[in-house]
Design an enzyme around this catalytic site. Structure first.
Site, PDB file in Angstrom:
ATOM      1  N   ASP A  92      37.031  11.590  21.448  1.00 29.33           N
ATOM      2  CA  ASP A  92      36.916  12.879  22.147  1.00 29.33           C
ATOM      3  C   ASP A  92      37.618  13.938  21.289  1.00 29.33           C
ATOM      4  O   ASP A  92      38.849  13.984  21.263  1.00 29.33           O
ATOM      5  CB  ASP A  92      37.568  12.819  23.529  1.00 29.33           C
ATOM      6  CG  ASP A  92      36.848  11.896  24.499  1.00 29.33           C
ATOM      7  OD1 ASP A  92      36.201  10.931  24.046  1.00 29.33           O
ATOM      8  OD2 ASP A  92      36.962  12.121  25.722  1.00 29.33           O
ATOM      9  N   LYS A 155      31.922  17.768  26.468  1.00 25.41           N
ATOM     10  CA  LYS A 155      32.974  17.544  27.466  1.00 25.41           C
ATOM     11  C   LYS A 155      33.613  18.876  27.818  1.00 25.41           C
ATOM     12  O   LYS A 155      33.861  19.709  26.940  1.00 25.41           O
ATOM     13  CB  LYS A 155      33.999  16.562  26.899  1.00 25.41           C
ATOM     14  CG  LYS A 155      35.238  16.326  27.760  1.00 25.41           C
ATOM     15  CD  LYS A 155      36.146  15.308  27.078  1.00 25.41           C
ATOM     16  CE  LYS A 155      37.489  15.186  27.772  1.00 25.41           C
ATOM     17  NZ  LYS A 155      38.382  14.222  27.079  1.00 25.41           N
ATOM     18  N   LYS A 185      30.541  15.095  29.966  1.00 22.87           N
ATOM     19  CA  LYS A 185      31.777  14.577  30.549  1.00 22.87           C
ATOM     20  C   LYS A 185      32.552  15.714  31.196  1.00 22.87           C
ATOM     21  O   LYS A 185      32.868  16.718  30.548  1.00 22.87           O
ATOM     22  CB  LYS A 185      32.638  13.891  29.488  1.00 22.87           C
ATOM     23  CG  LYS A 185      33.957  13.330  30.039  1.00 22.87           C
ATOM     24  CD  LYS A 185      34.710  12.555  28.974  1.00 22.87           C
ATOM     25  CE  LYS A 185      36.089  12.135  29.457  1.00 22.87           C
ATOM     26  NZ  LYS A 185      36.836  11.384  28.416  1.00 22.87           N
TER      27      LYS A 185
END
Length: 221
Positions: A92, A155, A185
């Protein structure tokens, strides 16, 4: 309890059970792994300095350029490569939010490409936008850059930015932009079952939660 067909198990299978507090210890991470197994979540997400993690049966994710994104792209790439070498299967990464705010989307693209090239195409790459700090136009452009660079997910948030975390509006905008070609996400400030369901209904395909048990306890079995 929220009025939803989503069950506890269904939502658990979408969760990255997360521990990114600066004061986290190796004992805390061992507890996170044990709880992840008990809850049946998809993955754990820990700080890169905690790797490698013994987590048989649990997928391990980590963060890169976290939480500010103000790291040189080559540093992000090296950090990501080391994390993969130490067992992380998902990365991430935080973009340079300032580049997005100023409209320099070529810099955002180059940043993501550097990390993608450093880790190859086997590990999953999620791109953290810090959506609460961006305009709608910037969110769309960063999502497009992430897709062009070969990312697997976009995300919303780190959960550490003063502007806030995930919102239904941002998730809908991101999901509409990537059109199912990338995952979405939602992360940051999701503390109840109702909030988790709202994010899923807005288009989230993965959730980043630190208070996972409390969220899942509010869902039907």
């Amino acid at each position: 309890m929220p009025d939803t067909a989503l069950t506890r198990a269904h939502v658990a299978a979408m969760v990255d059970h997360t521990l990114l507090k600066p004061e986290a210890t190796s004992t805390d991470v061992r507890g996170l792994v044990d709880e992840a197994r008990d809850l049946g979540v998809y993955a754990i997400c820990v700080s890169p300095s905690m790797l490698p993690v013994r987590a048989e049966g649990v997928l391990v994710a980590t963060v890169v350029g976290f939480p500010s994104g103000k790291h040189h792209s080559l540093i992000k790439g090296a950090e990501a490569r080391l994390a993969v070498d130490q067992g992380a299967r998902e990365i991430d990464m935080v973009i340079d939010v300032g580049a997005a705010v100023s409209g320099d989307y070529n810099a955002v693209l180059a940043d993501i490409l550097t990390v993608r090239e450093a880790i190859g195409f086997d590990p999953v790459l999620k791109v953290i936008l810090e959506s609460a700090a961006l305009s709608d136009d910037a969110i769309v452009e960063v999502c497009r850059a992430a897709e062009q660079a070969g990312a697997d997910f976009v995300k919303t948030s780190t959960g550490f930015h003063p502007s806030g975390g995930a919102s239904e509006h941002a998730v809908k905008l991101m999901a509409g932009t990537v059109g199912g070609r990338l995952g979405v996400k939602a992360s940051g400030g999701i503390r109840t079952a109702e909030a988790a369901v709202a994010m899923i209904e807005a288009g989230a395909t993965r959730l980043g939660l630190s208070g996972t048990r409390a969220v899942l306890d509010g869902l039907p079995r």
